[in-house]
Structures are given as C-alpha cells and as structure tokens.
Motif scaffolding. Structure first.
Motif, PDB file in Angstrom:
ATOM      1  N   THR A 146      10.983 -38.754  19.896  1.00 26.91           N
ATOM      2  CA  THR A 146       9.927 -39.611  20.434  1.00 26.91           C
ATOM      3  C   THR A 146       8.605 -38.857  20.563  1.00 26.91           C
ATOM      4  N   SER A 147       8.666 -37.548  20.823  1.00 33.02           N
ATOM      5  CA  SER A 147       7.411 -36.809  20.979  1.00 33.02           C
ATOM      6  C   SER A 147       6.688 -36.644  19.652  1.00 33.02           C
ATOM      7  N   GLN A 148       7.430 -36.719  18.540  1.00 33.92           N
ATOM      8  CA  GLN A 148       6.798 -36.516  17.232  1.00 33.92           C
ATOM      9  C   GLN A 148       6.969 -37.740  16.340  1.00 33.92           C
ATOM     10  N   TYR A 181       2.434 -47.108  17.856  1.00 33.09           N
ATOM     11  CA  TYR A 181       1.450 -46.824  18.911  1.00 33.09           C
ATOM     12  C   TYR A 181       1.704 -47.764  20.080  1.00 33.09           C
ATOM     13  N   THR A 207       1.829 -39.924  13.965  1.00 35.53           N
ATOM     14  CA  THR A 207       0.533 -39.338  14.316  1.00 35.53           C
ATOM     15  C   THR A 207      -0.049 -39.997  15.549  1.00 35.53           C
ATOM     16  N   PHE A 208      -0.070 -41.326  15.549  1.00 34.11           N
ATOM     17  CA  PHE A 208      -0.668 -42.037  16.678  1.00 34.11           C
ATOM     18  C   PHE A 208       0.110 -41.767  17.962  1.00 34.11           C
ATOM     19  N   GLN A 261       1.904 -39.117  18.678  1.00 27.69           N
ATOM     20  CA  GLN A 261       1.714 -37.740  19.109  1.00 27.69           C
ATOM     21  C   GLN A 261       0.322 -37.519  19.707  1.00 27.69           C
ATOM     22  N   ASP A 262      -0.684 -38.108  19.098  1.00 18.89           N
ATOM     23  CA  ASP A 262      -2.061 -37.864  19.546  1.00 18.89           C
ATOM     24  C   ASP A 262      -2.479 -38.759  20.701  1.00 18.89           C
ATOM     25  N   ALA A 263      -2.002 -39.996  20.728  1.00 14.40           N
ATOM     26  CA  ALA A 263      -2.655 -40.969  21.597  1.00 14.40           C
ATOM     27  C   ALA A 263      -1.710 -41.782  22.480  1.00 14.40           C
ATOM     28  N   ALA A 264      -0.397 -41.583  22.377  1.00 17.71           N
ATOM     29  CA  ALA A 264       0.507 -42.323  23.263  1.00 17.71           C
ATOM     30  C   ALA A 264       1.390 -41.380  24.081  1.00 17.71           C
ATOM     31  N   PHE A 265       2.043 -40.441  23.411  1.00 17.33           N
ATOM     32  CA  PHE A 265       2.993 -39.571  24.113  1.00 17.33           C
ATOM     33  C   PHE A 265       2.359 -38.742  25.235  1.00 17.33           C
ATOM     34  N   PRO A 266       1.120 -38.207  25.035  1.00 14.81           N
ATOM     35  CA  PRO A 266       0.544 -37.393  26.123  1.00 14.81           C
ATOM     36  C   PRO A 266       0.369 -38.163  27.433  1.00 14.81           C
TER      37      PRO A 266
END
Lengths: 184, 424
Positions: free
Chosen positions: B135-137, B391, B140-141, B143-148
């Motif tokens: 789930t962390s990877q 996303y 792209t979307f 990793q960059d804009a949802a998981f954090p």
C-alpha cells in the motif's frame, strides 16, 4: 547493498516498532520530491501548465489536460472547500500508529484550484469541532478551508488544511501548526 | 464516453457466442504465509485447472494472470517457471476488475482462434507485512500524495468515499451492515471461507472497533493469500471434454469514468450497463444472482445502483428491502442472492485473486458445482469488477452477464443455441 542499507530497510519495513523515533513516510517519487523542493518556500506552489494554464495535482510530468510537459511551479491561491473528512483509527505506518494511540488522526480530501488533495486536517483551528458529534458533522462538504505546505520531520513538504481565519503567511506560523500536529 | 462508436459492426463484434467458461477453482486460502510466494499459488491453481479439466499442461495455450505480489516476476517469467508454451499471454494488473477483464480478453482470443484453452488465474501471497509495503508503494499518486497523509491505505480513501456517500444519500451504518451480515451468512455455508466458521450479527457489526471514519472492522476485508482461476475455451471443446460450463451473454468495461465527480459516487458501469443488458437481451430484474466487488460495502451499494438494480441514491433503500442471502431465507420481500460465497468481506481478500472471485463463483453457481451455498435454479448471473485505488477513487469498472449452458445466445445475425443442453 551495504550493511547500513540493510539495517535501514529492516528498521523501516520489517520491524518499525523498534524505532525510537518513527518518522512520517518519506518515500516519494522523483516528481514528488520536486513538489517538496518547490514548496520549501511559499504557502502553496502547484504545477501550472505553461500552455493551457491547467493546475495539476497530484504532481505529474505531463499536463492532465493538454499533455504538455512544461509544468511550472507557481504560487497558487490556497483557499478551497472540504470534500470529505475522516478520522483514522488505524494506520499502516509506525509514526501514525503511535499518534493514533493518543487520538484518532484527522484527514480530509479538499478541493483547491479545482484539484482534489489529501491533507492533514488541523481540526483544532476550526470552531465548533470539539463540541460536534463528529468531524463530518462539524465540517460537511463545502466547508471553506485554507491549505498550506510545510516540511515535516522527514523534510518532505506536506499539505495541511486549516480554517480560513488562520494566518499561515509566515513560516513561523506554519511551523507552529506542523509542530502542534506532531508532524515535526 | 460512448462504448458503441462502431455500432455498424458492433452487433456481431459484441457477441460472445461459442465461448465457454469452465472449471471454477478457488485455491488454498490462508490468512498469512511467509513461506510461499505468488508462483506457488498461481501454479497451484493452474495444476488444479488442468487436472480437473483432464487436459495436459501443453493444451493450455493461453495464459492470463493477475497478481500484486509477483515482484520482479511476470506472466512471461512464469511460463519458464511452469514450463508452458502459450501462444497467447496476458498480464492484467487491474486489481478488483482483473477477473472480468481477463474473461473478456480470453473470450475474444478463443473466438478469434488466437488460443484454444486460456487459463485465467489470479493469485497472491501474503507475507508478513507485505500488505503495508504494497500500500505504501501502490502507485505514484499514492506514494506522493495519499499515503503520507496518515498512511491509512485503502481504508482512508474509502472512509472518505463512505462518509461522502452517507451524507449525500442518507445511508446509515446499518445499511452497510446488511450487506456484510448477509455475506457472512453466505460464507457460513461455504467452508473454504476464512470467516466461514464465524457468524456475524448486526449488533456485532455496529459495535466493532472503528478503523477509519465510518468504517469499522467488518467493513474492511482481510488481506490473505490464495488463488482463483477458470478456463475459457470453445463450447465444442468443453463439450468434448465433458466439462460443465456456462456462457457469457454480454460484458462491458469503462475505466476512469466520471473523473469530473469531486468524490466518487459512481463508476463506469453507468455508461455501459444499458448496452450490456440490451446485448444480453435481459433486464436487471432477470438476474438471479449477482457478485459485486465488495472491498467495502459502499462500493457494493454503488454497483447495485450503477448496474440498474435501483436508481442512484436508492442503494440504502434497496438493501433495506432486498434479501441478499443465497437461499432467500431472510425476511425482506425482494430476493437477490449477492456474493453467494461470502465475498471478500467474509472469505478474505487474496490480492488480485479477489478480482476473479465473482467470476469464479458465478461459474460454480451456474454449473451447479456449489455445494451448501448453491442458489436454486439460477440462470442469469452477473459478476462485477472494480479496482485500482490510484489516488482518491477506484479507476476500473467492468461487468459480465453469464448464463447457464442451455441459454440461447445471439451471435449477432441469427439466434442459435450457444451450446448443448446435456451439461448443466
């Protein structure tokens, strides 16, 4: 892979719970790193297409509208609305797991510059959230918000939503909110 | 967003006549297993497919797989792994829609003669912490804009969709609970289900621990290991082999539809479902059983609406008045057996195999190979797929209407029997 690498991998993925100071997720793709770098200064910088002026978020390498590749990081009006809110009672990531041990972690999707953004929600900046039955009741869809970016403990810029009357123009003001949320 | 731009030839091109779906396999569901990886599950399904069909490994000349946990391996590396030589190969990274898409691709391959026997397989391992890493990877979307933002994984994205749906259409947690509780009843009659031995009451559902926003424990699927698979071949071949089979009446797919909706309330089904029912020559009320993709109950509710079982926003009312149990034993007046083996909510979500679960369960039901959970006299079955939360929403939607082997299938020009009537 060096032993340092292997140890770090073990700590991050295999046994994150033995970390003394867990950090927020810091892995980003190259374009995600660009978002972080562009937002080290300023309140909110997003990609604007040089050809069709479409604002792009999440960050990408070609414009979602015209597929042009000249996307410029520009200061963007940071006012928007709530789309949906949620309080996380469970997380995949050790840093948030420990936060959630104290209190559920509020997040939201917001619409800013026509784009949907996941944000950390600084719920305490909104009046009436504490007394409301739920976050969703206090902040229904369409509630006005403001977002800003600031780097967290891993030096990655993250988005935070606050109430429209919260002043976030100064770095010190933004850092204070990030610190109050415990992201730093 | 029309899916019928070639309507001049579409009548002939759309038909799936002459194609048989056969040998439903659900394989080795397990909660967690560090010692086995995806090829073990995919190979295990393949072995069961060929032994059940009574064919040799070399007879499988089409190979379609889906898996999240192959790592650096892929469909092509698995051909050497299993020593097979397919002349048609597909890898379908479409998550919960993989099964429906595999069915469509494989059916066309068989119709066109590109392959004679296609094995469609979804299989995934479930190593320690593998779900977190995935789930962390995820993209792209993500990793960059949802998981954090809290690292909630799919629970976070769906809690936002669920909250929005509840506010918009007045759904309550009890409404979602009806779906979960009925599915648990179904899984209590399907021994391989990982939760088949546990009952679930509405009270337990309501009082379960919160996970994200309105989502509580029993709204969430449990990641697990397992495999699902089926064979696609010509009706003649299935008859030669003496295999019970079922037919495809119609199918459709549409991806990243309604991107202008600020929060997801519908999927691509709304656009292709009318044409799909027209192609099949039936209406939603003719459907005897339906398998929706139930990663969260709200998504099943959306599928009821978008696939024409009720109007948009009437999902909550629909589940209040519809008995979703396989055996129609509930008190509600309208009957629609739904996720008759328990779905992912009560079986477990074996990665991409979960996207094959609905298709496999429908084949099992329509060929009367289900055991305790057999739906009586089912002729038309619908399997729906939904997948890939890149996303803030799921991007894939697909669905297929399947029917028993003695059903009349239009081949576009004239009606003819899609298959013999001896198997059933």
């Amino acid at each position: 892979m060096g032993s340092k690498h292997i140890k770090r991998r073990l700590l991050t993925y295999e046994k994150p719970w033995i970390r003394q100071n867990p950090k927020p997720p810091k892995a980003r793709t190259l374009i995600g790193e660009s978002f972080s770098a562009a937002n080290y200064q300023g309140v909110l910088k997003l990609q604007h297409c040089d050809e069709c002026h479409t604002v792009n978020y999440p960050s990408r390498e070609r414009c979602l509208n015209c597929l042009g590749d000249k996307l410029l990081w520009r200061d963007t009006p940071n006012e928007g609305i709530i789309l949906s809110t949620s309080e996380l009672h469970h997380s995949q990531w050790e840093f948030f797991k420990r936060k959630i041990n104290n209190a559920p972690w509020p997040i939201a999707t917001v619409q800013v510059a026509g784009q949907c953004m996941f944000v950390h929600l600084a719920a305490y900046t909104f009046q009436g959230v504490e007394n409301a039955a739920s976050l969703a009741e206090a902040l229904p869809k369409g509630s006005p918000i403001k977002v800003f970016t600031q780097s967290d403990a891993t030096y990655k810029s993250v988005l935070v939503a606050v109430s429209t009357d919260t002043d976030v123009r100064q770095v010190s003001q933004r850092v204070a909110i990030i610190e109050k949320l415990g992201l730093r | 967003m029309s899916n019928k731009s070639n309507s001049g030839i579409a009548d002939g091109a759309r038909s799936y006549s002459g194609v048989a779906l056969t040998v439903p396999v659900s394989f080795a569901y397990k909660k967690q297993d560090d010692s086995r990886s995806a090829p073990w599950y995919i190979g295990g399904v393949l072995r069961e497919l060929i032994t059940t069909a009574g064919i040799a490994k070399q007879d499988v000349d089409g190979f379609a797989i889906s898996s999240f946990s192959l790592g650096v391996d892929s469909a092509i590396t698995l051909t050497q792994n299993f020593d097979i030589a397919p002349r048609w190969i597909e890898q379908l990274p479409y998550g919960g829609c993989s099964g429906v898409i595999a069915l469509r691709r494989a059916a066309r391959a068989v119709q066109c003669g590109d392959a004679n026997v296609v094995a469609c397989i979804g299989g995934d391992a479930a190593g320690h912490r593998s779900f977190e890493v995935m789930t962390s990877q995820f993209s792209t979307f993500t990793q960059d804009a949802a998981f954090p933002y809290g690292a909630g994984g799919p629970n976070a994205a769906f809690s936002l969709i669920t909250q929005h749906y509840m506010d918009q259409f007045g759904a309550s947690r009890e409404d979602f609970g009806r779906i979960a509780v009925a599915q648990r009843y179904n899984s209590n009659n399907y021994p391989p289900a990982l939760f088949g031995h546990k009952t679930l009451s509405m009270e337990q559902y309501i009082n379960s621990r919160p996970v994200a926003g309105q989502l509580h424990l029993f709204d969430c699927v449990m990641p697990c290991a397992g495999g699902e698979g089926f064979l696609v071949m010509s009706v003649e071949r299935a008859q030669e082999l003496g295999l019970p089979y079922c037919l495809i009446l119609a199918a459709g797919e549409l991806h990243n539809a309604h991107s202008q909706d600020d929060v997801q309330i519908r999927g691509g089904w709304t656009e292709f479902a009318p044409q799909m029912y027209a192609d099949a020559g039936i209406t939603p009320s003719d459907i005897n059983l339906v398998q929706t993709y139930d990663d969260y109950p709200v998504i099943s509710m959306m599928q009821f609406e978008d696939l024409g079982f009720c109007a948009k926003g009437d999902g909550p009312e629909f589940v209040r008045t519809t008995d979703l149990r396989f055996d129609a034993s509930g008190p509600e007046p309208r009957k629609l057996p739904h996720n008759t083996s328990g779905g992912q909510l009560s079986i477990g979500q074996a990665g991409a195999a979960a996207g094959y679960m609905g298709v496999v369960e429908n084949i099992r039901q329509l060929t009367r190979q289900s055991e305790q959970n057999q739906v009586v006299d089912a002729r038309y079955a619908l399997a729906s797929g939904y997948g890939m939360i890149n996303y803030d929403r799921g991007l894939c939607s697909g669905a297929a209407i399947m029917a028993t082997s003695d059903t009349c299938v239009s081949d576009g020009s004239s009606n003819r029997l899609g298959g013999g009537q001896s198997n059933g």
